[in-house]
Design a protein around this motif. Sequence first.
Motif, mmCIF file in Angstrom:
data_model
loop_
_atom_site.group_PDB
_atom_site.id
_atom_site.type_symbol
_atom_site.label_atom_id
_atom_site.label_comp_id
_atom_site.label_asym_id
_atom_site.label_seq_id
_atom_site.Cartn_x
_atom_site.Cartn_y
_atom_site.Cartn_z
ATOM 1 N N ASP A 215 0.826 -1.219 0.000
ATOM 2 C CA ASP A 215 0.000 0.000 0.000
ATOM 3 C C ASP A 215 0.856 1.264 0.000
ATOM 4 O OD1 ASP A 215 -2.395 -1.536 0.135
ATOM 5 O OD2 ASP A 215 -2.103 -1.781 2.292
ATOM 6 N N ASP B 193 2.461 4.813 -1.253
ATOM 7 C CA ASP B 193 1.887 6.015 -1.845
ATOM 8 C C ASP B 193 2.423 6.258 -3.251
ATOM 9 O OD1 ASP B 193 0.385 6.873 0.498
ATOM 10 O OD2 ASP B 193 2.336 7.302 1.395
ATOM 11 N N ARG C 189 -3.777 0.009 -11.299
ATOM 12 C CA ARG C 189 -4.104 0.286 -9.893
ATOM 13 C C ARG C 189 -3.925 1.747 -9.501
ATOM 14 N NH1 ARG C 189 -7.075 -3.861 -7.803
ATOM 15 N NH2 ARG C 189 -6.312 -5.840 -8.660
#
Length: 243
Positions: free
Chosen positions: A150, A152, A205
């Motif tokens: 996850d 940034d 994504r």
Amino acid sequence: MTPRRVLLKLSGEFLAGGRGFGVAPDATQALAKEIAAAVDRGDQLAVVVGAGNFWRGAQHGGSMDPATADYVGMLATVMNAVALQDALEQRGIHTRVQSAISMQEVAEPYIRRRALRHLEKGRVVIFGGGTGNPFFTTDTAAALRALEIDADMVLMAKSRVDGVYSDDPHRNPDAVRYERLSYLDVLNRGLEVMDATAISLCMDRGMPITVFDIFTEGNLVRLLAGDRIGTRISAEAEKTFAS
């Protein structure tokens, strides 16, 4: 402020410095200095390092089976990961190496939840062994791990090149540096940022990518602090300015 979590992709050649092969202590220490400065300001960093200073399957594999040549390269990435870990820990930065290929004497196995826990505790996590599968580059490993933790952003480190250009700026003085590109710009123009699989994975994504020069002292910290450095790749349209 919530710490920024990023995945830093390093080329194996960076560790070789001017020698072009192997691991040069001064080059490795220079990288460790930049990473340590980012950790000291509270950012969470994971790293994927290539193996070009030791091995490139397409170049060195010769008549080898292609999958076997790729496995040799994956093993070389673990060598680089351990070398970078040592340089970071000499600076007091707690570091863990996780390998996609099991070698428990020198690295932890890659376990996503464990990697996340290390990052939350302020440790640098270096991912070695690529994806653990042949036919995938360390660029793809970087994109994959960034999504898994996850992150940034993916930070693509370059040496003495401050972003993505329309042509080789060392050979063409009229080359233009892009401030911002879309994923499709990179794919359609064949710009050498990451391989197409990695770019496509980030595009699917919505994972932003920034290409920057890590060997300009302080660049990594300034980038994480929000300064406009390098070239940002996302779903947005391009913006250019003359170099």
